[in-house]
Design a protein around this motif. Structure first.
Motif, PDB file in Angstrom:
ATOM      1  N   CYS A 176      41.745  45.406  46.144  1.00 15.67           N
ATOM      2  CA  CYS A 176      40.905  45.284  45.046  1.00 15.67           C
ATOM      3  C   CYS A 176      40.114  44.265  45.212  1.00 15.67           C
ATOM      4  O   CYS A 176      40.137  43.134  45.660  1.00 15.67           O
ATOM      5  CB  CYS A 176      41.767  44.985  43.615  1.00 15.67           C
TER       6      CYS A 176
ATOM      7  N   CYS B  25      39.866  41.432  42.384  1.00 13.53           N
ATOM      8  CA  CYS B  25      40.853  40.357  42.572  1.00 13.53           C
ATOM      9  C   CYS B  25      40.931  39.839  43.769  1.00 13.53           C
ATOM     10  O   CYS B  25      41.490  38.639  43.922  1.00 13.53           O
ATOM     11  CB  CYS B  25      42.345  41.037  42.243  1.00 13.53           C
TER      12      CYS B  25
ATOM     13  N   CYS C 178      43.383  49.224  39.256  1.00 16.35           N
ATOM     14  CA  CYS C 178      43.901  47.857  39.890  1.00 16.35           C
ATOM     15  C   CYS C 178      45.020  47.480  38.692  1.00 16.35           C
ATOM     16  O   CYS C 178      44.769  47.489  37.569  1.00 16.35           O
ATOM     17  CB  CYS C 178      43.208  46.859  40.236  1.00 16.35           C
TER      18      CYS C 178
ATOM     19  N   ARG D  63      46.506  44.908  38.308  1.00 24.56           N
ATOM     20  CA  ARG D  63      46.091  43.397  37.848  1.00 24.56           C
ATOM     21  C   ARG D  63      44.961  43.381  36.883  1.00 24.56           C
ATOM     22  O   ARG D  63      44.988  42.532  35.831  1.00 24.56           O
ATOM     23  CB  ARG D  63      45.675  42.456  39.018  1.00 24.56           C
ATOM     24  N   CYS D  64      43.649  43.995  37.343  1.00 23.03           N
ATOM     25  CA  CYS D  64      42.535  43.697  36.474  1.00 23.03           C
ATOM     26  C   CYS D  64      42.118  45.070  35.775  1.00 23.03           C
ATOM     27  O   CYS D  64      41.298  44.781  35.089  1.00 23.03           O
ATOM     28  CB  CYS D  64      41.424  43.138  37.426  1.00 23.03           C
TER      29      CYS D  64
END
Ligand SMILES: [Zn+2]
Length: 113
Positions: free
Chosen positions: A73, A76, A89, A91-92
């Protein structure tokens, strides 16, 4: 899809190994299938049944091991797990993820006699 040519590639690997190592029969073939490889597992099984018949690996058990998908990513700045190409992603939630792992299919090993 391209499962028939994948199966033919696997047969070539198996036959080359049989020549080099001098074994007569293959009992089991273990394949690694990346989550992002796009390989249709059922179609590949079907193609392998046809391609392996009559050869050194006729009737061999085919085990397919899933390998996880990975991507980088950009937002990130790290490697993240993804289940499919073009997934966001985890995470984000962004879509700037470059696939880096789990994109291929390969023969991990053979059980022979
Ligand atoms: Zn991210």
């Amino acid at each position: 899809m391209h499962e028939m040519s994948l199966a033919e590639g696997i047969l070539q690997i198996v036959e080359a190994a049989a020549r080099e190592q001098g074994f007569a029969r293959v009992r089991e073939i273990r394949l690694e299938i990346g989550a992002l490889s796009g390989v249709e597992v059922e179609a590949l099984r079907f193609a392998l049944d046809a391609v392996l018949a009559g050869g050194v690996a006729a009737g061999a058990r085919v085990e397919m091991i899933d390998t996880p998908g990975q991507g980088w990513c950009m937002a990130c700045g790290q490697t993240v797990a993804i289940a499919a190409l073009y997934d966001a992603c985890p995470r984000c939630g962004g879509y700037q993820v470059q696939p880096t792992g789990g994109m291929e299919m390969r023969v991990r090993d053979l059980l022979v006699e």
